[in-house]
Design a protein around this motif. Structure first.
Motif, short mmCIF file in Angstrom:
data_model
loop_
_atom_site.label_atom_id
_atom_site.label_comp_id
_atom_site.label_asym_id
_atom_site.label_seq_id
_atom_site.Cartn_x
_atom_site.Cartn_y
_atom_site.Cartn_z
N ARG A 117 -24.74 -52.85 -64.81
CA ARG A 117 -26.07 -52.44 -63.80
C ARG A 117 -25.22 -51.28 -62.42
O ARG A 117 -23.84 -51.65 -62.73
N VAL A 118 -25.48 -49.55 -63.25
CA VAL A 118 -24.89 -48.73 -62.84
C VAL A 118 -25.41 -48.00 -61.17
O VAL A 118 -26.58 -47.79 -61.26
N THR A 119 -24.74 -47.94 -60.20
CA THR A 119 -26.04 -47.95 -58.72
C THR A 119 -24.90 -46.49 -58.29
O THR A 119 -23.79 -46.40 -58.85
N ALA A 120 -25.99 -45.42 -57.82
CA ALA A 120 -25.63 -44.44 -57.33
C ALA A 120 -25.70 -44.72 -55.79
O ALA A 120 -26.75 -45.08 -55.33
N SER A 121 -25.24 -43.76 -54.76
CA SER A 121 -25.40 -43.53 -52.88
C SER A 121 -25.21 -42.40 -53.18
O SER A 121 -23.31 -41.88 -53.07
N VAL A 122 -25.99 -41.37 -52.02
CA VAL A 122 -25.74 -39.91 -52.14
C VAL A 122 -25.69 -39.92 -50.97
O VAL A 122 -26.36 -40.53 -50.20
N HIS A 174 -12.36 -42.73 -68.32
CA HIS A 174 -13.80 -42.87 -67.73
C HIS A 174 -12.97 -41.87 -66.59
O HIS A 174 -14.55 -41.78 -65.67
N THR A 175 -12.57 -41.50 -66.04
CA THR A 175 -11.69 -40.36 -64.81
C THR A 175 -12.60 -39.27 -65.30
O THR A 175 -12.71 -38.33 -64.17
N LYS A 176 -11.55 -38.84 -66.63
CA LYS A 176 -12.45 -37.80 -66.93
C LYS A 176 -14.26 -37.39 -66.81
O LYS A 176 -14.75 -35.92 -66.65
N GLY A 177 -14.42 -38.71 -67.70
CA GLY A 177 -15.82 -38.53 -67.07
C GLY A 177 -16.76 -38.63 -66.55
O GLY A 177 -17.34 -37.87 -66.26
N VAL A 178 -16.50 -38.96 -65.15
CA VAL A 178 -16.32 -38.86 -63.65
C VAL A 178 -16.40 -37.95 -63.23
O VAL A 178 -16.71 -36.73 -62.78
N MET A 179 -15.35 -37.11 -63.98
CA MET A 179 -15.30 -35.27 -63.03
C MET A 179 -15.69 -34.02 -63.88
O MET A 179 -16.44 -33.02 -63.81
N ILE A 180 -16.08 -35.06 -65.44
CA ILE A 180 -17.88 -33.82 -66.02
C ILE A 180 -18.16 -33.70 -65.09
O ILE A 180 -19.48 -33.04 -65.21
N LEU A 181 -19.12 -34.68 -64.40
CA LEU A 181 -20.35 -34.73 -63.54
C LEU A 181 -20.51 -33.50 -62.72
O LEU A 181 -21.19 -33.31 -62.61
N THR A 182 -19.19 -33.40 -62.03
CA THR A 182 -19.09 -33.04 -60.93
C THR A 182 -19.95 -31.17 -61.43
O THR A 182 -20.27 -30.65 -61.14
N SER A 183 -18.89 -30.93 -62.59
CA SER A 183 -19.25 -30.09 -63.57
C SER A 183 -20.34 -29.62 -63.44
O SER A 183 -21.10 -27.88 -63.42
N PHE A 184 -20.74 -30.32 -64.53
CA PHE A 184 -22.61 -30.81 -64.74
C PHE A 184 -23.41 -30.30 -63.62
O PHE A 184 -24.20 -28.67 -63.39
N LEU A 185 -22.97 -30.81 -62.06
CA LEU A 185 -23.98 -30.02 -60.83
C LEU A 185 -23.67 -29.15 -60.56
O LEU A 185 -24.40 -28.61 -60.23
N LYS A 186 -22.28 -28.86 -60.19
CA LYS A 186 -21.68 -27.19 -59.93
C LYS A 186 -22.68 -26.12 -60.79
O LYS A 186 -23.84 -25.47 -60.37
N LYS A 187 -22.75 -26.68 -62.04
CA LYS A 187 -23.67 -25.50 -63.05
C LYS A 187 -24.66 -25.15 -63.17
O LYS A 187 -25.82 -24.52 -63.24
N HIS A 188 -25.37 -26.42 -62.53
CA HIS A 188 -26.99 -26.28 -62.30
C HIS A 188 -27.23 -26.63 -61.11
O HIS A 188 -29.02 -25.70 -60.47
N SER A 223 -18.83 -43.56 -72.44
CA SER A 223 -19.89 -43.75 -73.08
C SER A 223 -20.61 -44.04 -71.73
O SER A 223 -22.08 -43.79 -71.88
N ALA A 224 -20.59 -44.69 -70.51
CA ALA A 224 -21.57 -44.13 -69.44
C ALA A 224 -21.50 -43.11 -68.87
O ALA A 224 -22.45 -42.73 -67.69
N SER A 225 -20.92 -41.65 -69.45
CA SER A 225 -20.96 -41.30 -68.25
C SER A 225 -22.28 -40.48 -68.00
O SER A 225 -22.59 -39.92 -66.93
N SER A 226 -23.39 -40.26 -69.14
CA SER A 226 -24.32 -39.90 -69.41
C SER A 226 -25.46 -40.81 -67.99
O SER A 226 -26.19 -40.81 -66.94
N VAL A 227 -24.67 -41.97 -68.43
CA VAL A 227 -26.10 -43.57 -67.46
C VAL A 227 -25.66 -43.03 -66.03
O VAL A 227 -26.57 -43.32 -65.07
N GLU A 228 -24.41 -42.34 -66.20
CA GLU A 228 -23.86 -42.21 -64.22
C GLU A 228 -24.39 -40.93 -63.74
O GLU A 228 -25.00 -41.24 -62.49
N LEU A 229 -24.49 -40.66 -64.48
CA LEU A 229 -25.39 -39.10 -63.82
C LEU A 229 -26.80 -39.54 -63.91
O LEU A 229 -27.97 -38.55 -63.05
N PHE A 230 -27.24 -39.80 -64.53
CA PHE A 230 -28.68 -39.89 -64.88
C PHE A 230 -29.11 -40.90 -63.58
O PHE A 230 -30.20 -40.35 -62.39
N ALA A 231 -28.35 -41.87 -62.98
CA ALA A 231 -28.28 -42.06 -61.56
C ALA A 231 -28.20 -41.75 -60.45
O ALA A 231 -29.26 -41.27 -58.85
#
Length: 817
Positions: free
Chosen positions: A593-598, A619-633, A659-667
């Protein structure tokens, strides 16, 4: 859900082999393969090149995964080539008559080493017997008597002459054990008494003294003549012995000169033996209590056995070797590689000689090939360094480790180095090759040929038949039952499962060969002629059962809701991710189970695992990519200010991989939009900055693990797994999962972008950015964009209030002034 999304067809969930499509009934019908190594063209070409390059430095490193059959493939090529090459010579150590502490090595034609040892044994035995016979013969005794008579005649004449002169001068010559003595004589011819001598006058005494001195000089001359005569006797006697011995030795040794005329080193050794025998005839003339002395089987000090120096120490016997030798060494410690010098206790002291030199595998493989595992060799630093030195100098030196490390301070022998002509083949993984290439300055100079084995090959009709032939050959070679076509079809499917690719077959031959043997065991229980699909299935399931205890324990915890995984209902900022766990010999999937809090803030995306130092760099690299995705969009018309945390709930070990970076982004997207995600869907896949869903590993095991949980909690027709579109070819799902998909009870959705995945999870379209920088009304991204705008305004408002609070004290201070 808003609409029906594209699913992976059931036919693409697993690649199946129809047994009826195979053009044979069973593997027993196959002939022996001409090329027993399949799918390794690159490595085979490299090995053949390395074998053909006889120049020093072109030794071979066979690199590949540990179950790819590195040693087997190397041996297959080496043994085939070795049969075509000449058999190397035998190698012996013999006594060095010029420098006894430096034994010499001899090279002989293959098989001649043992013959030489036997011939030398027979020669020495025959020679001793013959010499004893000759020196005890009447003919020799007559010749020796003549020489001895000549000496006696000369000695007698000298003594008679000296006696006559002494008598004429009034003296007597007496011969005792101490030597000759001249004594004055009385008138009666007897030695003069003390009283008579005392009664002589001074003139008479002086005359006797003068005459005595003259006679002493003449006696010295006589003694010298006798000594010369004795020296001539010894010379003549030795000459006689040498002539007799030479005649005997020449007769016996001539046949060996003829036999070994093509062995120059052996002929030279026989000549040295002949010289030594003539110099040490006395050793052969001694009797040994009526028995012939044998060349000793156990080494004893040479002073106790003079014949040990004529022994032959056969180090390498190639009499039964056909072609070049191919040797495997599994324990490459220094003595095993280079040989050793043994010692024997003798009255409290340690003794050694050339007969105690023992060979190493370098001697046995000289002229051929030596195969070792690189890791086994590197465990022994001294062996590795000595081997590199031997390959560089092209010679084998047998050095005494006891003397080298100061264990023995006594003098030892130093055998003559043996010329080295060998091809070393090391096997190991690619990572070890890279380390050696980078950090060992001699490695790349010695091992210039890398034979890189693949772990898979293309699945085509041709390779499928070759794979089946290989199975048939293995069954014949290892005397196990052959497989019918259903069994072969299941092995092919298992091979694809191992590669996680419907278009590839595994080349991890070690794993396949183990499975064949295990299936034969179950077929033996059923007492059938051929191994069928059910026996293979039983072997596979039993193999899993032996290793999946941890998987069962985790599954039990999930089923009892101790590890919390939901398979129905909706939750905001929560999604089921899929991970792979490895227990050494077994890998399995595990839902997580992956959870997110904002919240409002400026810390950005924070991964709790990273903060707790429970995640790896990828894994750290994958999390940093999430920030890049949010900034772009969402940061094209406003500053992106947020604080978001991500967590793998109930995860108590290291988290690694993206492999869970998409899951983290969805959350995150769900939490930002305040839109719930359906909990009956799990997801996997890495994400790029552009929002592309990238392929990951272990997709089959991940899907099966979530299916098992959904099955336990009840399939409702809405559950499934989202996978990267490019992972479709990697699916090799169990037939049970495939059947559930066919029945519509479970789903597998392929996606290529984040927008597709979030729409499947929430039922709301993601939306595409419009020319004015906004997203269409009612879309998920529009909700997220509004949320970011709201956060930005809050931060701006509170930021301005903080600035006002800072400025107020300065304003009051100005009024006071």
């Amino acid at each position: 859900m808003a609409k029906k999304f594209l699913e992976v067809p059931a036919v693409d969930l697993r690649a199946s082999i129809d047994p009826e499509s195979l053009p044979f009934e069973n593997t027993k019908s196959f002939d022996i393969m001409k090329e027993p190594v399949i799918g390794q063209e690159r490595a085979s070409d490299a090995i053949k090149f390395g074998m053909g390059m006889k120049t020093n430095g072109y030794h071979i490193y066979v690199a590949g995964p540990r179950k790819a059959g590195l040693t087997h493939i190397a041996m297959t090529h080496l043994e085939k080539q070795a049969k075509k090459e000449p058999t190397p010579p035998d190698m012996c150590y013999v006594y060095n008559f010029k420098e006894p502490d430096k034994p010499k090595n001899l090279k002989l034609s293959p098989g001649k080493g043992k013959e030489l040892k036997k011939d030398m044994q027979e020669f020495i035995n025959s020679l001793q017997k013959k010499i004893l016979e000759v020196f005890e013969s009447e003919d020799y005794r007559m010749k020796e008597s003549e020489v001895r008579k000549a000496l006696e005649n000369k000695r007698r004449k000298v003594i008679e002459e000296l006696t006559r002169i002494a008598k004429a001068d009034g003296f007597i010559l007496q011969i005792t054990q101490a030597g000759m003595i001249i004594i004055p004589a009385a008138k009666n011819g007897q030695p003069i008494s003390r009283e008579e001598l005392a009664g002589l006058g001074e003139k008479d005494k002086q005359r006797l003294k003068d005459k005595g001195d003259e006679l002493q000089e003449k006696m010295k001359e006589a003694i010298k003549k006798i000594q010369n005569a004795e020296a001539e006797f010894r010379k003549g006697h030795n000459k006689l012995d040498s002539e007799v011995a030479l005649f005997v030795v020449s007769q016996l040794i001539e046949s060996y000169f003829e036999k070994y005329k093509n062995e120059a080193e052996v002929v030279e050794f026989f000549k040295m033996v002949q010289e030594d025998i003539l110099d040490n005839l006395d050793d052969f003339k001694k009797k040994d209590e009526g028995k012939q002395q044998q060349i000793p089987q156990l080494p004893v000090p040479s002073r106790k056995n003079a014949f040990a120096r004529y022994d032959i120490n056969v180090m390498v016997d190639n009499s039964k070797t056909l072609g070049a030798p191919v040797v495997i060494e599994s324990n490459p410690i220094y003595p095993n590689l280079f040989g050793t010098i043994e010692r024997q206790a003798w009255f409290g002291a340690l003794f050694t000689d050339f007969t105690m030199i023992k060979p190493g595998v370098l001697h046995k493989a000289n002229g051929g090939y030596l195969v070792m595992k690189a890791l086994d060799l590197l465990k022994w630093y001294l062996s590795w360094e000595a081997l590199k030195r031997a390959l560089r100098d092209q010679e084998i030196r047998i050095e005494d480790l006891g003397e080298l490390y100061g264990i023995f301070s006594t003098r030892t022998i130093r055998p003559e180095p043996v010329p080295l002509d060998i091809k070393i083949v090391l096997t190991g993984d690619s990572y070890l090759f890279e380390l050696l290439h980078l950090y060992d300055d001699r490695f790349h100079k010695l091992f210039k040929v890398k034979a890189h084995l693949d772990d898979r090959m293309e699945r085509k009709e041709e390779t499928t038949i070759q794979f089946a032939q290989m199975i048939g050959n293995f069954c014949s070679d290892h005397n196990i039952r052959h497989f019918d076509r259903t069994g072969v079809a299941r092995i092919l499917e298992y091979s694809m499962e191992r590669t996680e690719n419907q278009e590839k077959l595994t080349l991890e031959l070690g794993d396949i060969s183990d499975l064949l043997k295990e299936a034969d065991y179950f077929a033996g229980i059923d007492k059938v002629e051929f191994i069928r699909v059910e026996h293979l299935e039983q072997a596979i399931q039993k193999r899993i059962f032996r290793s999946n205890l941890l998987q069962e324990r985790i599954k039990e915890l999930i089923e009892k809701d101790i590890f919390w995984i939901e398979t129905d209902g909706y939750k905001t900022g929560q999604i089921n991710g899929l991970a792979i766990l490895t227990t050494g010999d077994y890998e399995f999937g595990k839902p997580n189970r992956v959870t997110a809090s904002v919240s409002v803030g400026r810390k950005g995306v924070v991964a709790i695992e990273r903060e707790a130092k429970m995640s790896g760099k990828i894994h750290t690299k994958g999390v940093m990519i999430l920030t890049s995705f949010l900034k772009k969009h969402f940061a094209h018309n406003k500053p992106l200010s947020l604080t978001a945390t991500l967590c793998f709930e109930q995860s108590y070990g290291m988290v690694e991989g993206d492999s869970a970076s998409s899951v983290e982004l969805f959350a995150l997207l769900s939490e930002f939009a305040n839109v719930p995600i359906y909990q009956g869907i799990a997801a996997t896949g890495s994400v790029s900055q552009k929002g592309e869903i990238q392929p990951v590993g272990g997709v089959t095991r991940k899907v099966e693990s979530f299916f098992d949980i959904c099955k336990h909690k009840g399939l409702n027709g809405r559950q499934g797994v989202i996978i990267p579109e490019k992972n479709i070819r990697n699916l090799m799902l169990r037939q049970e999962v495939v059947d559930s998909v066919k029945e519509g009870q479970f789903h597998v959705w392929p996606i290529s972008r984040v927008e597709q995945g979030i729409e499947i999870l929430t039922g709301i379209p993601a939306g595409t950015i419009q020319p004015d920088g906004t997203y269409p009304e009612g879309t998920l991204f529009q909700k997220i964009d509004e949320r970011f705008m709201e956060i930005a305004k809050i931060i701006k408002k509170f930021g301005k209030a903080e600035e006002d609070e800072k400025d107020e004290p300065e304003h009051n201070a100005a009024i006071g002034n």
